[in-house]
Design an enzyme around this catalytic site. Structure first.
Site, PDB file in Angstrom:
ATOM      1  N   SER A  92       0.830  -1.135   0.021  1.00 31.15           N
ATOM      2  CA  SER A  92       0.153   0.032  -0.078  1.00 31.15           C
ATOM      3  C   SER A  92       0.885   1.243  -0.200  1.00 31.15           C
ATOM      4  O   SER A  92       0.335   2.306  -0.403  1.00 31.15           O
ATOM      5  CB  SER A  92      -0.834   0.097   1.053  1.00 31.15           C
ATOM      6  OG  SER A  92      -0.232  -0.028   2.429  1.00 31.15           O
ATOM      7  N   LYS A 113       0.029   5.163   6.576  1.00 34.52           N
ATOM      8  CA  LYS A 113      -0.725   5.690   5.590  1.00 34.52           C
ATOM      9  C   LYS A 113      -0.288   7.191   5.758  1.00 34.52           C
ATOM     10  O   LYS A 113       0.336   7.669   6.444  1.00 34.52           O
ATOM     11  CB  LYS A 113      -1.987   5.675   5.576  1.00 34.52           C
ATOM     12  CG  LYS A 113      -2.686   4.294   5.613  1.00 34.52           C
ATOM     13  CD  LYS A 113      -2.527   3.334   4.364  1.00 34.52           C
ATOM     14  CE  LYS A 113      -3.088   2.124   4.702  1.00 34.52           C
ATOM     15  NZ  LYS A 113      -2.629   1.137   3.527  1.00 34.52           N
TER      16      LYS A 113
END
Length: 166
Positions: free
Chosen positions: A48, A92
């Site tokens: 990711s 993230k």
């Protein structure tokens, strides 16, 4: 007389054991405080955050003061407790802060873009690799309280050792 010598030996051994136990307890308290409130090492893996972080995994340092002091901004890499599984932590990038209007494209759901306003007390997080990231596009804005730390330094692999910029 022999009994008194035995008591003295036992007293000396007990004092030494208590001293070592106290040192160990102090060390563990200091380690707990540092790991939970100052900074901690975290292993980050998965696709990711490609190309910023490696697929096979990186060891990074996350400092825990910025979220507590409100010193986070757009583009910061953050360590977040997963809203779907509290036993997992996610790494993230902050894309939107409270009050921001986010227009995003979700390649898994539809070919059109969607717009959402980030509510008060929340942030919008996304992985750098949007095609392989499970992030705010899937579970919505993340409460500020779930942010555990700001990732700022890569320790491993050694060829990528150094600060993680925006």
């Amino acid at each position: 007389m022999r009994f008194m010598r035995y008591i003295a030996q036992w007293k000396s051994a007990a004092k030494e054991a208590l001293d070592r136990t106290a040192i160990t307890a102090k060390f563990l308290c200091c380690l707990h405080f540092t790991n939970n409130y100052l900074c901690s090492l975290t292993h980050v893996y998965g696709p990711s955050m490609l190309p910023t972080l490696n697929l096979a995994g990186d060891v990074v340092i996350a400092e825990h003061l910025s979220p507590r002091l409100g010193n986070l901004d757009h583009g910061d890499l953050v360590l977040v407790r997963s809203p779907l599984n509290p036993n997992r932590s996610l790494t993230k990038r902050i894309v939107g802060m409270e009050g921001d209007t986010i227009t995003y494209f979700d390649p898994l759901r539809a070919d059109s873009t969607q717009t959402q306003i980030v509510p008060k007390g929340h942030v919008w997080i996304q992985g750098d690799n949007i095609y392989a990231s499970h992030d705010s596009r899937h579970f919505g804005p993340v409460p500020y309280g779930l942010i555990q730390g700001k990732v700022f330094f890569r320790v491993w692999p050694l060829d990528s050792f150094g600060l993680l910029g925006q």
